[in-house]
Design an enzyme around this catalytic site. Structure first.
Site, short mmCIF file in Angstrom:
data_model
loop_
_atom_site.label_atom_id
_atom_site.label_comp_id
_atom_site.label_asym_id
_atom_site.label_seq_id
_atom_site.Cartn_x
_atom_site.Cartn_y
_atom_site.Cartn_z
N HIS A 98 1.44 2.13 -3.56
CA HIS A 98 0.30 2.83 -4.15
C HIS A 98 0.29 4.29 -3.69
O HIS A 98 0.07 5.21 -4.47
CB HIS A 98 -1.02 2.18 -3.71
N GLU A 143 -0.65 -0.63 -9.89
CA GLU A 143 -0.23 -1.90 -9.31
C GLU A 143 1.27 -2.12 -9.52
O GLU A 143 1.93 -2.77 -8.71
CB GLU A 143 -1.06 -3.05 -9.90
N GLU A 164 0.84 -1.21 0.00
CA GLU A 164 0.00 0.00 0.00
C GLU A 164 0.87 1.26 0.00
O GLU A 164 0.49 2.28 -0.57
CB GLU A 164 -0.97 0.00 1.18
MG MG Z 1 -2.76 -3.17 -5.09
#
Ligand code: MG
Length: 509
Positions: free
Chosen positions: A277, A303, A274
């Protein structure tokens, strides 16, 4: 009244007028983001029904604002303008696409999809808990029928599935995905076989069952985020059932994790994932804030950033060595293992029926299985009633494990119940681009992993910001990849990465 010009970024008067009109769309998205973050973190359980009503109404309002005749007219006018810079052209591209998609889908179909996916999600939950596909089957049949109609409304050139793929990844086509899978699957399977015949990467590890104190593990996660450079005045770490990242703006990007209570690599690498991201959103050029260019450009590119940090950086011997002391201090039980042994635990390879818990060598085989079945459902070659059998056969042939029941087979993922057909391939695309980032970082830094060992993550962050993050959605995904990484999406890079990590690296440790 037009927005204020931003020299070198937004100057054209038509674009400035578009940005001014767009601001309310952005503001609504900001508010909806906060609602959805709250739903997953702190909302009391009984708030769910009213929240669903509110979110549904706001989604309709957002659609209406996107199709506001004044905004549409301005965007059409801008499409014919010459002399726009890259940012300005990006604004036109992003909004033209949003308008085109919104216009091509009849409101009844959108409403039907929202209703159906609400019902289907409940049915899926029940079916999964009872491991009984027949309870989900009638809903999935309606969803497939709806998605086939949706593809016709959206339009496509070669394959109806292209229309759905494009919704999740601008410009992605079946012919691209077919070629990527054809390139990586033989290498994945042969590498898997070799890894299993050697004994470096274990199939299981005693640390998987060792329990940890949540408080201690939270300290580790926070310290790791600190080390990677997550800015606490621009983000938060909370707990949710399914970890996610949400960007409310360039300066408010929040992440969540979860604590299973054992097998600490799960929460650790989910947090690092995360972070990847979040970093993408945090490093978008601040001059793009509150515009259509403010967010990451696509699911696949997003991603790639999370997988780069999770797998390429995180699951490496260098990163393991870097965090060893931190783990020993807070968890204690890791003291019984040296850094190489910890790395073997982090990177273990075990074919299992469940996608989300799969390792790097089998993960994309799980995606391939779903991709083939989805394509078949959309063309009509695969009937919904055949899915459990087809799924299990493919799992056995491809991955080498046969699910024991529907719950760990065809019912394992939520996506189909949400009518998200065409989404899965972006996971593989992300893995492929992550390997390209690995290659580009290796050639930029000569030795990427000595930076990791020395904790010089700022250099890696800067590299990603300059190449990818700062552009936000300025360039379409394919253009961004080529511009940032020097070549179009190249699945061979993934093969090189896998071969290096799983076959060559063990000999050097
Ligand atoms: Mg992801």
């Amino acid at each position: 009244m037009p927005a204020k010009p931003v020299p070198g970024v937004f100057e054209n008067p038509v674009i400035l007028e578009i940005l001014e009109r767009y601001r309310v769309v952005w503001a609504l998205g900001h508010a909806m983001g906060l609602l959805s973050w709250d739903s997953e973190t702190y909302m009391p359980p009984k708030g769910v029904e009213e929240r669903a009503i509110a979110s549904g109404e706001l989604a309709k309002l957002r659609q209406k604002l996107i199709l506001d005749p004044e905004l549409v007219k301005l965007v059409e006018k801008a499409e014919g303008l010459e002399g726009l810079n890259d940012y300005e052209r990006g604004v036109v591209r992003v909004l033209s696409r949003a308008i085109r998609i919104a216009k091509s889908l009849p409101p009844e179909l959108v409403a039907e999809e929202a209703r159906l996916s609400q019902e289907a999600r409940d049915a899926w939950k029940k079916a999964r808990s009872e491991s009984d596909f027949s309870k989900f089957k009638p809903y999935l049949e309606r969803i497939v029928e709806l998605e086939r109609r949706k593809a016709e409304h959206l339009g496509y050139e070669d394959h109806p599935y292209d229309a759905l793929l494009d919704l999740y990844e601008e410009g992605l086509r079946v012919k691209d995905m077919d070629a990527y899978f054809n390139t990586i699957i033989p290498t994945l399977r042969s590498t898997l076989e070799k890894v299993r015949s050697e004994d470096f990467y274990p199939e299981s590890h005693p640390l998987e069952s060792v329990r940890y104190e949540t408080k201690a593990m939270e300290k580790v996660n926070r310290a790791v985020l600190d080390m990677l450079g997550y800015p606490w005045d621009r983000g938060r770490l909370d707990v949710s059932a399914h970890p996610f990242t949400i960007d409310l703006g360039i300066n408010d990007v929040r992440i969540t994790t979860r604590y299973e209570g054992y097998d600490f690599r799960r929460t650790l690498f989910s947090t690092v994932h995360e972070f990847g991201h979040a970093l993408y959103e945090l490093q978008v050029d601040e001059r793009l804030k509150a515009t259509p260019l403010a967010g990451g450009v696509s699911m696949g590119v997003h991603e790639s950033q999370s997988r780069f940090w999770e797998n390429v950086i995180g699951r490496s011997p260098a990163f393991t060595a870097r965090i060893k002391e931190l783990l020993d201090e807070n968890l204690g039980f890791t003291r019984d293992y040296d850094a190489v042994e910890l790395y073997r635990y982090f990177a273990l390879v075990r074919p299992i029926p469940i996608r989300v818990d799969s390792d790097e060598l089998t993960y994309n085989l799980h995606i391939y299985l779903r991709y083939e079945l989805e394509k078949g459902m959309i063309t009509g070659e695969v009937k919904v009633e055949e899915l459990p059998q087809l799924w299990n056969d493919m799992s056995e042939n491809l991955i080498g494990v046969r699910p024991k029941n529907d719950a760990e087979g065809v019912l394992q993922d939520i996506h189909w119940s949400l009518a998200a057909i065409g989404y899965f391939p972006t996971y593989t695309l992300g893995n492929l681009i992550a390997a390209m980032v690995w290659r580009a970082a290796e050639s930029e830094f000569k030795d990427l992993y000595s930076l990791v060992e020395e904790g010089r993550f700022n250099a890696i962050r800067d590299f990603l910001r300059e190449r990818i993050h700062r552009w936000g959605s300025t360039y379409e995904p394919k253009v961004l990849v080529e511009k940032a990484l020097g070549e179009p999406v190249n699945a061979e890079r993934f093969n090189e990465y896998i071969t290096w990590k799983y076959l060559e690296l063990p000999n050097k440790l």
